[in-house]
Write a protein that holds these residues in place. Structure first.
Motif, PDB file in Angstrom:
ATOM      1  N   THR A 205       0.404  -1.495  -0.162  1.00  0.00           N
ATOM      2  CA  THR A 205      -0.005  -0.249   0.346  1.00  0.00           C
ATOM      3  C   THR A 205       0.883   1.569  -0.215  1.00  0.00           C
ATOM      4  N   VAL A 206       0.029   2.296  -0.431  1.00  0.00           N
ATOM      5  CA  VAL A 206       1.277   3.407   0.016  1.00  0.00           C
ATOM      6  C   VAL A 206       1.251   4.311   1.277  1.00  0.00           C
ATOM      7  N   LEU A 210       5.678   4.295   2.287  1.00  0.00           N
ATOM      8  CA  LEU A 210       5.472   5.300   3.065  1.00  0.00           C
ATOM      9  C   LEU A 210       6.044   5.674   4.467  1.00  0.00           C
ATOM     10  N   ALA A 211       5.656   4.547   5.277  1.00  0.00           N
ATOM     11  CA  ALA A 211       6.162   4.588   6.567  1.00  0.00           C
ATOM     12  C   ALA A 211       6.981   3.269   6.854  1.00  0.00           C
ATOM     13  N   THR A 215       7.111   3.050  11.350  1.00  0.00           N
ATOM     14  CA  THR A 215       6.208   1.668  11.826  1.00  0.00           C
ATOM     15  C   THR A 215       4.877   2.978  12.182  1.00  0.00           C
ATOM     16  N   ASP A 216       5.400   3.599  13.323  1.00  0.00           N
ATOM     17  CA  ASP A 216       4.649   4.504  14.403  1.00  0.00           C
ATOM     18  C   ASP A 216       4.064   5.627  14.044  1.00  0.00           C
ATOM     19  N   TYR A 264      11.213  11.381   5.076  1.00  0.00           N
ATOM     20  CA  TYR A 264      11.028  12.525   6.309  1.00  0.00           C
ATOM     21  C   TYR A 264      10.782  12.494   7.261  1.00  0.00           C
ATOM     22  N   LEU A 265       9.597  11.056   7.115  1.00  0.00           N
ATOM     23  CA  LEU A 265       9.206  10.329   7.878  1.00  0.00           C
ATOM     24  C   LEU A 265       9.869   9.353   9.686  1.00  0.00           C
ATOM     25  N   SER A 266      11.152   9.536   8.859  1.00  0.00           N
ATOM     26  CA  SER A 266      12.014   8.622   9.279  1.00  0.00           C
ATOM     27  C   SER A 266      12.272   9.107  10.804  1.00  0.00           C
ATOM     28  N   PRO A 267      12.386   8.254  11.721  1.00  0.00           N
ATOM     29  CA  PRO A 267      13.013   9.170  12.993  1.00  0.00           C
ATOM     30  C   PRO A 267      14.786   9.544  13.016  1.00  0.00           C
TER      31      PRO A 267
END
Length: 347
Positions: A205-206, A210-211, A215-216, A264-267
């Motif tokens: 899935t999209v 992206l996550a 994953t959180d 960008y969403l990575s910690p």
């Protein structure tokens, strides 16, 4: 030489013997014609190819098996900061490093650099010329650094060294104070994200794509990232965040945008972009880099366009002999290569 002359000489020597055995003059003339017109050119081509391949093989074996370069030789990548007399080192510029998005106000240096290269040398073989030679570089937390230079000069090699996927021949590479060479992949993933030129997108899935590195992440954060990167039309076309992704149906630019949102969403506190925006148009590239620069953490960009260097806090210029590091205006005065790349010429 032997291949080109020996067959003809052998036939000439054998002419009396062949004539005594009843071979006609016409048959001998035909044999000479065959040798000169067909066999000798083929032998010449074969021996030339073998000679060239053999010479290259000997050079490679000599570099691999021979003694290493003299450790006292002059470094090929002497680096200089914004002031003269600082050979061999690229440090934080001036009295402080400007934070991304706050170009007018210097901030206090952090005790632990986000990226710290200490006399790093990388050679592909014991006798090979170093790609990077005795390079020192410090990047402060929150800084936006661009890396520019000709193709093949070592920009991607530098990002791989910082990412820990390539070990230096000599020297030490630290990220957030930790040596990255030999560190397990799980620990490296918590320190940095490397986005290469060819972005990886997988079936799923999209939202899964992206996550993937976080994953959180909450759905609201994911949707906000999609908006700021201008990925909304693509997500809608695929059926929303839960829509399926078929990688073959995405353009190279769309795959790069997906990879950039994922990073960008990575910690991870450090983002490494290795020409990761080369398939984007200039406006999309500028928007992506500005969004990533506002993200908490440090950004290192191997620039595809020189506009990336203008947007950065500092730029590292690699030219194969030395390295210069500074702001856009400083490099226009310090680096002839940078002036050429940006189209500026000084008398």
């Amino acid at each position: 030489g032997v291949a080109g002359q020996l067959p003809v000489l052998a036939l000439l020597v054998a002419v009396p013997w062949l004539r005594g055995r009843g071979v006609s003059a016409g048959a001998l003339l035909g044999a000479f014609t065959y040798l000169v017109q067909s066999l000798l050119p083929a032998l010449h081509t074969l021996m030339s190819a073998l000679g060239a391949a053999g010479a290259r093989l000997l050079v490679v074996l000599d570099r691999i098996l021979g003694p290493g370069p003299d450790a006292t030789s002059t470094p090929a990548h002497a680096c200089e900061a914004g002031t003269a007399g600082n050979h061999g080192r690229v440090q934080e510029h001036g009295t402080g490093v400007r934070a991304a998005g706050d170009a007018g106000h210097p901030v206090r240096r952090a005790a632990v650099p986000a990226v710290d290269l200490r006399s790093v040398t990388l050679s592909y073989g014991a006798r090979a010329e170093p790609v990077l030679d005795s390079l020192d570089l410090r990047v402060a937390p929150g800084e936006h650094l661009a890396v520019v230079g000709p193709s093949g000069i070592g920009k991607s090699t530098l990002t791989r060294l910082v990412a820990g996927t390539l070990a230096p021949s000599r020297g030490e590479v630290r990220v957030a104070g930790r040596v990255v060479t030999g560190r397990p992949a799980v620990e490296l993933a918590a320190l940095r994200v490397l986005v290469p030129q060819e972005a990886y997108v997988f079936s799923g899935t999209v939202a899964d794509n992206l996550a993937y590195l976080n994953t959180d992440v909450r759905r609201a954060e994911l949707e906000a990232a999609v908006r700021v990167f201008g990925l909304g039309p693509l997500v809608e076309r695929l059926g929303g965040p839960d829509g399926p992704v078929r990688p073959a149906e995405l353009s190279p630019g769309e795959r790069q945008l997906v990879a950039l949102v994922r990073a960008y969403l990575s910690p991870a506190p450090l983002l490494l972009l290795d020409e990761a925006t080369c398939h984007l148009d200039p406006a999309s590239e500028a928007r992506a880099e500005e969004v990533l620069a506002r993200r908490p953490g440090t950004l290192v960009v191997v620039a595809h366009r020189l506009s990336s260097a203008v947007r950065a806090d500092r730029t590292l210029v690699l030219d194969g002999e030395r390295a210069e590091c500074g702001t856009h205006d400083e490099l226009l005065a310090l680096s002839p290569l940078y002036r050429d790349l940006t189209g500026h010429w000084h008398a």
